[in-house]
Scaffold this motif. Structure first.
Motif, PDB file in Angstrom:
ATOM      1  N   GLY A   1       3.701 146.864 -52.016  1.00 13.61           N
ATOM      2  CA  GLY A   1       4.747 147.461 -51.198  1.00 13.61           C
ATOM      3  C   GLY A   1       6.126 147.328 -51.815  1.00 13.61           C
ATOM      4  N   THR A   2       6.262 147.632 -53.100  1.00 12.84           N
ATOM      5  CA  THR A   2       7.469 147.302 -53.859  1.00 12.84           C
ATOM      6  C   THR A   2       8.636 148.245 -53.596  1.00 12.84           C
ATOM      7  OG1 THR A   2       5.936 146.601 -55.595  1.00 12.84           O
ATOM      8  CG2 THR A   2       8.268 146.730 -56.161  1.00 12.84           C
ATOM      9  N   HIS A   3       9.811 147.661 -53.305  1.00  8.60           N
ATOM     10  CA  HIS A   3      11.077 148.392 -53.213  1.00  8.60           C
ATOM     11  C   HIS A   3      12.144 147.585 -53.948  1.00  8.60           C
ATOM     12  CE1 HIS A   3       8.833 150.218 -49.908  1.00  8.60           C
ATOM     13  NE2 HIS A   3       9.673 151.225 -49.955  1.00  8.60           N
ATOM     14  N   SER A   4      13.215 148.236 -54.351  1.00 13.11           N
ATOM     15  CA  SER A   4      14.285 147.518 -55.036  1.00 13.11           C
ATOM     16  C   SER A   4      15.634 148.069 -54.614  1.00 13.11           C
ATOM     17  CB  SER A   4      14.129 147.605 -56.555  1.00 13.11           C
ATOM     18  OG  SER A   4      14.268 148.946 -57.003  1.00 13.11           O
ATOM     19  N   VAL A   5      16.681 147.239 -54.763  1.00 10.53           N
ATOM     20  CA  VAL A   5      18.033 147.661 -54.421  1.00 10.53           C
ATOM     21  C   VAL A   5      19.005 146.965 -55.368  1.00 10.53           C
ATOM     22  CG1 VAL A   5      18.214 145.857 -52.639  1.00 10.53           C
ATOM     23  CG2 VAL A   5      19.758 147.829 -52.577  1.00 10.53           C
ATOM     24  N   ARG A   6      19.997 147.713 -55.856  1.00 10.29           N
ATOM     25  CA  ARG A   6      21.018 147.159 -56.731  1.00 10.29           C
ATOM     26  C   ARG A   6      22.108 146.516 -55.876  1.00 10.29           C
ATOM     27  NH1 ARG A   6      20.796 146.006 -61.964  1.00 10.29           N
ATOM     28  NH2 ARG A   6      19.870 148.061 -62.374  1.00 10.29           N
ATOM     29  N   LEU A   7      22.463 145.269 -56.198  1.00  9.02           N
ATOM     30  CA  LEU A   7      23.492 144.541 -55.465  1.00  9.02           C
ATOM     31  C   LEU A   7      24.856 144.753 -56.118  1.00  9.02           C
ATOM     32  CD1 LEU A   7      21.511 141.229 -54.830  1.00  9.02           C
ATOM     33  CD2 LEU A   7      21.643 143.285 -53.390  1.00  9.02           C
ATOM     34  N   PRO A   8      25.940 144.534 -55.372  1.00  3.26           N
ATOM     35  CA  PRO A   8      27.278 144.800 -55.928  1.00  3.26           C
ATOM     36  C   PRO A   8      27.604 144.035 -57.205  1.00  3.26           C
ATOM     37  CG  PRO A   8      27.400 144.554 -53.548  1.00  3.26           C
ATOM     38  CD  PRO A   8      26.009 144.182 -53.941  1.00  3.26           C
ATOM     39  N   ASP A   9      27.035 142.841 -57.380  1.00  6.87           N
ATOM     40  CA  ASP A   9      27.343 142.050 -58.577  1.00  6.87           C
ATOM     41  C   ASP A   9      26.450 142.395 -59.763  1.00  6.87           C
ATOM     42  OD1 ASP A   9      24.939 140.949 -57.794  1.00  6.87           O
ATOM     43  OD2 ASP A   9      25.747 138.969 -57.308  1.00  6.87           O
ATOM     44  N   GLY A  10      25.650 143.445 -59.647  1.00  8.24           N
ATOM     45  CA  GLY A  10      24.818 143.891 -60.750  1.00  8.24           C
ATOM     46  C   GLY A  10      23.384 143.393 -60.696  1.00  8.24           C
ATOM     47  N   ARG A  11      23.099 142.395 -59.870  1.00  5.42           N
ATOM     48  CA  ARG A  11      21.727 141.916 -59.754  1.00  5.42           C
ATOM     49  C   ARG A  11      20.852 142.988 -59.106  1.00  5.42           C
ATOM     50  NH1 ARG A  11      22.082 136.748 -56.227  1.00  5.42           N
ATOM     51  NH2 ARG A  11      23.635 138.089 -55.211  1.00  5.42           N
ATOM     52  N   LEU A  12      19.551 142.871 -59.327  1.00  4.44           N
ATOM     53  CA  LEU A  12      18.580 143.756 -58.706  1.00  4.44           C
ATOM     54  C   LEU A  12      17.683 142.899 -57.817  1.00  4.44           C
ATOM     55  CD1 LEU A  12      17.807 146.791 -58.858  1.00  4.44           C
ATOM     56  CD2 LEU A  12      16.078 146.165 -60.542  1.00  4.44           C
ATOM     57  N   LEU A  13      17.556 143.295 -56.563  1.00  3.53           N
ATOM     58  CA  LEU A  13      16.689 142.577 -55.634  1.00  3.53           C
ATOM     59  C   LEU A  13      15.408 143.366 -55.447  1.00  3.53           C
ATOM     60  CD1 LEU A  13      16.495 140.092 -53.719  1.00  3.53           C
ATOM     61  CD2 LEU A  13      17.219 141.635 -51.878  1.00  3.53           C
ATOM     62  N   TRP A  14      14.282 142.719 -55.750  1.00  5.50           N
ATOM     63  CA  TRP A  14      12.967 143.321 -55.562  1.00  5.50           C
ATOM     64  C   TRP A  14      12.383 142.817 -54.251  1.00  5.50           C
ATOM     65  CZ3 TRP A  14      11.087 146.999 -58.794  1.00  5.50           C
ATOM     66  CH2 TRP A  14      11.716 147.128 -60.042  1.00  5.50           C
ATOM     67  N   LEU A  15      11.950 143.745 -53.397  1.00  3.91           N
ATOM     68  CA  LEU A  15      11.363 143.425 -52.100  1.00  3.91           C
ATOM     69  C   LEU A  15       9.873 143.768 -52.130  1.00  3.91           C
ATOM     70  CD1 LEU A  15      14.208 145.000 -49.983  1.00  3.91           C
ATOM     71  CD2 LEU A  15      13.688 142.551 -50.057  1.00  3.91           C
ATOM     72  N   PHE A  16       9.059 142.838 -51.646  1.00  2.00           N
ATOM     73  CA  PHE A  16       7.608 143.033 -51.639  1.00  2.00           C
ATOM     74  C   PHE A  16       7.056 142.833 -50.237  1.00  2.00           C
ATOM     75  CE2 PHE A  16       8.724 141.679 -55.900  1.00  2.00           C
ATOM     76  CZ  PHE A  16       8.025 142.575 -56.694  1.00  2.00           C
ATOM     77  N   SER A  17       5.945 143.494 -49.970  1.00  2.00           N
ATOM     78  CA  SER A  17       5.200 143.254 -48.732  1.00  2.00           C
ATOM     79  C   SER A  17       4.256 142.073 -48.990  1.00  2.00           C
ATOM     80  CB  SER A  17       4.474 144.522 -48.301  1.00  2.00           C
ATOM     81  OG  SER A  17       5.413 145.538 -47.983  1.00  2.00           O
ATOM     82  N   ASP A  18       2.961 142.210 -48.744  1.00  2.00           N
ATOM     83  CA  ASP A  18       2.036 141.079 -48.910  1.00  2.00           C
ATOM     84  C   ASP A  18       2.182 140.468 -50.299  1.00  2.00           C
ATOM     85  OD1 ASP A  18       1.190 141.627 -46.391  1.00  2.00           O
ATOM     86  OD2 ASP A  18      -0.731 142.482 -46.976  1.00  2.00           O
ATOM     87  N   THR A  19       2.378 139.168 -50.346  1.00  2.00           N
ATOM     88  CA  THR A  19       2.742 138.481 -51.588  1.00  2.00           C
ATOM     89  C   THR A  19       1.941 137.205 -51.768  1.00  2.00           C
ATOM     90  OG1 THR A  19       5.019 139.301 -51.432  1.00  2.00           O
ATOM     91  CG2 THR A  19       4.642 137.383 -52.836  1.00  2.00           C
ATOM     92  N   TYR A  20       1.466 136.980 -52.972  1.00  2.00           N
ATOM     93  CA  TYR A  20       0.862 135.698 -53.325  1.00  2.00           C
ATOM     94  C   TYR A  20       1.913 134.794 -53.954  1.00  2.00           C
ATOM     95  CZ  TYR A  20      -3.939 137.172 -52.446  1.00  2.00           C
ATOM     96  OH  TYR A  20      -5.091 137.584 -51.851  1.00  2.00           O
ATOM     97  N   LEU A  21       1.917 133.537 -53.502  1.00  2.00           N
ATOM     98  CA  LEU A  21       2.750 132.508 -54.101  1.00  2.00           C
ATOM     99  C   LEU A  21       1.837 131.551 -54.858  1.00  2.00           C
ATOM    100  CD1 LEU A  21       5.037 131.791 -51.005  1.00  2.00           C
ATOM    101  CD2 LEU A  21       5.472 133.389 -52.874  1.00  2.00           C
ATOM    102  N   GLY A  22       2.371 130.385 -55.196  1.00  2.74           N
ATOM    103  CA  GLY A  22       1.538 129.383 -55.843  1.00  2.74           C
ATOM    104  C   GLY A  22       1.591 129.464 -57.351  1.00  2.74           C
ATOM    105  N   GLN A  23       0.500 129.076 -57.992  1.00  2.00           N
ATOM    106  CA  GLN A  23       0.435 129.032 -59.442  1.00  2.00           C
ATOM    107  C   GLN A  23      -0.636 129.964 -59.979  1.00  2.00           C
ATOM    108  OE1 GLN A  23      -0.006 124.649 -59.899  1.00  2.00           O
ATOM    109  NE2 GLN A  23       1.816 124.787 -61.181  1.00  2.00           N
ATOM    110  N   VAL A  24      -0.418 130.426 -61.187  1.00  2.71           N
ATOM    111  CA  VAL A  24      -1.414 131.206 -61.919  1.00  2.71           C
ATOM    112  C   VAL A  24      -1.821 130.384 -63.131  1.00  2.71           C
ATOM    113  CG1 VAL A  24      -1.789 133.279 -63.288  1.00  2.71           C
ATOM    114  CG2 VAL A  24      -0.583 133.428 -61.108  1.00  2.71           C
ATOM    115  N   HIS A  25      -3.128 130.292 -63.353  1.00  2.00           N
ATOM    116  CA  HIS A  25      -3.650 129.434 -64.412  1.00  2.00           C
ATOM    117  C   HIS A  25      -4.058 130.249 -65.632  1.00  2.00           C
ATOM    118  CE1 HIS A  25      -3.688 126.139 -61.531  1.00  2.00           C
ATOM    119  NE2 HIS A  25      -4.277 126.965 -60.684  1.00  2.00           N
TER     120      HIS A  25
END
Length: 281
Positions: free
Chosen positions: A79-103
């Motif tokens: 469910g990926t969306h993105s938006v450019r912030l005023p200071d130049g950063r890019l914020l990526w927004l996700f729906s269902d997301t896995y956290l944790g570690q990848v081996h």
């Protein structure tokens, strides 16, 4: 092997490829001109002109998602969306997301690929900050908590706008889809409502979440409309596109909808106006 276990062991690399394909697509979106808005000829459909893989972006998400050094950051999402912030950063927004570690490989399933544990945390939404093409951090997840038991929020389109019309301070407003667990065919949840979250800048702190279009009173879930598939600003208005879920109920096609809000007022339900085919109601 069960599909849920197979999905859990995948690393961020697979998502990065899908992300690159989606971002590489050239989607042509346009508002009708003034005559068409007042009931003239309907605007013609738009199609994908071309697409190509964005290799650098794909590799960066693979690097970040496969980094084993942290246990509380993003390792894959949809469910990926993105938006450019005023200071130049890019914020990526996700729906269902896995956290944790990848081996790293080898993995316990006998394949030479990175893998994710079956108990890896899954949250309904997340946000990752990128600066100068490099992913830096995952905001505390879920960024938008569940509104009620059995319901969740998926972020869609986002927009930087004045805190109020004409104000010098800017905030980030994120459209949210609220869905609830339901029986088949609602495998992606029953539509409930559209909300707007306001985040402060530059610290990206969630200040408020306001419900702007509650659909619980519509008896047929396939006719409930959620807004935020995309948005565009023009002539002091923010136009917000949405749709219904008719195809989930095996209807021939889903229908598109359009709302507009004065610039700086996305978080005000009374400011929203909806196109009914001949005017703004």
């Amino acid at each position: 092997m069960p599909d849920d276990i197979r999905a859990r062991r995948r690393a961020g690399t697979g998502l990065g490829v899908l992300l690159a394909l989606a971002l590489g697509a050239v989607l042509l979106t346009a508002l009708p001109d003034d005559g068409e808005r007042e009931g003239g000829a309907a605007c013609g459909p738009r199609t994908v002109g071309s697409w190509s893989a964005e290799r650098a972006l794909t590799d960066e998400f693979a690097r970040y998602g496969d980094d084993p050094s942290r246990a509380d950051d993003w390792t894959g999402g949809d469910g990926t969306h993105s938006v450019r912030l005023p200071d130049g950063r890019l914020l990526w927004l996700f729906s269902d997301t896995y956290l944790g570690q990848v081996h790293p490989p080898p993995n316990p399933f006998g394949e030479s690929s990175t893998w994710r544990e079956g108990a890896a945390p899954l949250v309904r939404n997340s946000a990752v900050v990128m600066r100068d093409g490099r992913l830096e951090s995952t905001l505390p997840a879920p960024l938008f908590p569940d509104p009620a038991p059995g319901q969740w929020r998926w972020p869609v389109a986002a927009h930087v706008e004045p805190r109020s019309p004409g104000a010098p301070e800017r905030v980030l407003r994120v459209l949210l889809w609220v869905r609830a667990a339901g029986p088949s065919p609602w495998i992606y949840g029953v539509p409930v409502a559209t909300e707007v979250a306001t985040l402060s800048l530059p610290d990206l702190r969630v200040e408020s979440v306001v419900r702007v279009a509650d659909q619980q009173g519509v008896p047929d879930p396939s006719r409930r409309v959620l807004y935020g598939t995309t948005l565009v600003e023009e002539d002091g208005w923010t136009y917000v596109f949405g749709g219904d879920d008719r195809r989930a109920a095996s209807r021939p096609v889903s229908r598109a909808y359009l709302a507009r809000v004065p610039r700086g007022r996305l978080g005000e339900p009374d400011a929203w106006r909806y196109w009914d085919g001949s005017g703004w109601g």
